[in-house]
Every structure is written in structure tokens, then in C-alpha cells.
Design an enzyme around this catalytic site. Structure first.
Site, mmCIF file in Angstrom:
data_model
loop_
_atom_site.group_PDB
_atom_site.id
_atom_site.type_symbol
_atom_site.label_atom_id
_atom_site.label_comp_id
_atom_site.label_asym_id
_atom_site.label_seq_id
_atom_site.Cartn_x
_atom_site.Cartn_y
_atom_site.Cartn_z
ATOM 1 N N TYR A 112 -1.529 -0.101 11.033
ATOM 2 C CA TYR A 112 -1.530 -0.462 9.682
ATOM 3 C C TYR A 112 -0.336 0.130 8.829
ATOM 4 O O TYR A 112 0.197 -0.546 7.989
ATOM 5 C CB TYR A 112 -2.644 0.283 8.922
ATOM 6 N N SER A 126 0.833 -1.226 0.091
ATOM 7 C CA SER A 126 0.091 0.108 -0.006
ATOM 8 C C SER A 126 0.840 1.298 -0.057
ATOM 9 O O SER A 126 2.114 1.039 0.713
ATOM 10 C CB SER A 126 -0.777 0.016 1.320
#
Length: 237
Positions: free
Chosen positions: A153, A140
Site C-alpha cells: 500500500y 493518502s
């Protein structure tokens, strides 16, 4: 890879979203594709909806369990005798300020997004060495850009990017290619989102599918090891 016809791929988290989109792209190129999810019934349903019944295999596996991943790869090899491409796509996101983020939420992200990718590679690496195949992780832009309420995250995705790049250096001597793809906003079911018309500005799963095919068909001498991809225009709302 000179031709993708009959090459064998394994996609974790392949029942929907990016994993499903990549599976569609691979099947259209004549590949054989195994998709996994934690629940066999849901995985079988997704496999059926993909079509190409003779070239799709549904397997149940929790990527946080190494034995599950070993069993998944064993099933693939028993069915097709080879494994050429692995996409470590399974991932979760739990967001909140670091002072309120729970231990369980932290552990789920690290175990799935980071340790899960390691287990997937651990289970498949010998088969990939044999085929001189390709291992790809789905990271990501959060793996290079930190943001508030993203401590867990960010940690999992920063770690995944670092893990993948180090694995690339370890494995290229065997002829195994390793890349990480780092998307920005994608129209998927991630974090309980339901894709809708308002997501038209976002990257679509089929766009990542096309990107994966481009990687697989690139000349063997060339390795894009880290790919950032983002929407052309931000959401203007």
C-alpha cells in the site's frame, strides 16, 4: 474556476465513500458528474441515489484497463461535450507483512492505485487540456508515512504522490491544474470497513467533498499541489 455551474466532472470509484461524497458536493454546486465503478448495476444504483438525474451519468469502468477508461471519457464527452475535472479516486488496500504479501495482492494495489490513476489521466488529458481543467488524485498519508504491514500500500501511494507531482509539472504549461489529496483516517467502506458511530472522530466523505470544491474555486493563479488532511483529534478510544 470562476464558476462551477455546469462544469463536468469524472470521478472514478464514485459509488460510495469519498468518491460519492465528492460527487454530492459537486452536484450541490451545479456541476454535472459522471461516476464510475467496475459494475454498471451498482454504479447506476449509486447515481440514482445521488439524485439530480439530469446531471449524473453512471459509467462502468475498471481503471486497470485503459480501454475502459477511454470508453468512459468518450461517453462523458458524447453526453456533455466537455470534461473539466477528473478525480482519480479508485483505490484498494491489502495489508500484510512483506514476507507474506502475495503477488496478487501486490499487483492489485499497484494496478489500481497507481497504474489506474495513470490510465485515468491518459484517457482524459486531451479533454482537460482543451478545457484547461483540473486533475486530482486521491492519495493518502500512507504516501509519505510508511508503516509495518503496509509495504504494498505504501509503495502504491508513495508512487501515486510522485506521479501526481510530476504530472503537475508536465501539465501546468497547458493551463491544467494537478493536485493530490492525502487524507488520514476517513470514515469510508475502504478495506471492507462499514462506517458506524465509532467513526465520528474520523474525516467524513463530505469533508473531502468540501476540500475539492475549495480547490476548484481557488483563484487560477494559485495551485495547492499536495494537500495533507487528517482528523483534528486522534481516536482516543
Amino acid at each position: 474556476m470562476s464558476s462551477l455551474q455546469d462544469k463536468v466532472a469524472y470521478i472514478t470509484g464514485g459509488t460510495k465513500g469519498i468518491g460519492y461524497g465528492v460527487a454530492q458536493a459537486m452536484l450541490e454546486m451545479g456541476m454535472r458528474v459522471a461516476i464510475s465503478g467496475r459494475h454498471l448495476e451498482a454504479t447506476q444504483k449509486a447515481a440514482t441515489s445521488l439524485g439530480y438525474s439530469d446531471r449524473v451519468l453512471a459509467v462502468a469502468s475498471d481503471v486497470t484497463n485503459l480501454q475502459d477508461e477511454n470508453n468512459a471519457v468518450k461517453q462523458i464527452l458524447e453526453k456533455w461535450g466537455q470534461l473539466d475535472v477528473v478525480l482519480a479516486n479508485a483505490g484498494v488496500g491489502n495489508f500484510g507483512a512483506v514476507d507474506t504479501l502475495s503477488e496478487d495482492a501486490w499487483k492489485q494495489m499497484i494496478d489500481t492505485n497507481l497504474t489506474g490513476a495513470f490510465f485515468t489521466l491518459k484517457a482524459s488529458v486531451e479533454a482537460l487540456k482543451k478545457s484547461e481543467g483540473y486533475y486530482i488524485t486521491l492519495a493518502s498519508l500512507a504516501g509519505t508515512n510508511f508503516f509495518a504491514q503496509g509495504a504494498g500500500y505504501n509503495a502504491s501511494k508513495f508512487g501515486l504522490v510522485g506521479f501526481t507531482q510530476a504530472a503537475m509539472l508536465d501539465l501546468r504549461k497547458y493551463g491544467v491544474k494537478v493536485s493530490t489529496i492525502m487524507p488520514g483516517s476517513v470514515a469510508t467502506y475502504f478495506n471492507d470497513h462499514i462506517p458506524n458511530d465509532k467513526d465520528a472522530w474520523k474525516i467524513q466523505p463530505e469533508d473531502i467533498g468540501k476540500l475539492v470544491i475549495d480547490l476548484l474555486t481557488m483563484h487560477p493563479r494559485t495551485l495547492p499541489s499536495k494537500i495533507e488532511v487528517r482528523p483534528t483529534r486522534p481516536d482516543l478510544k
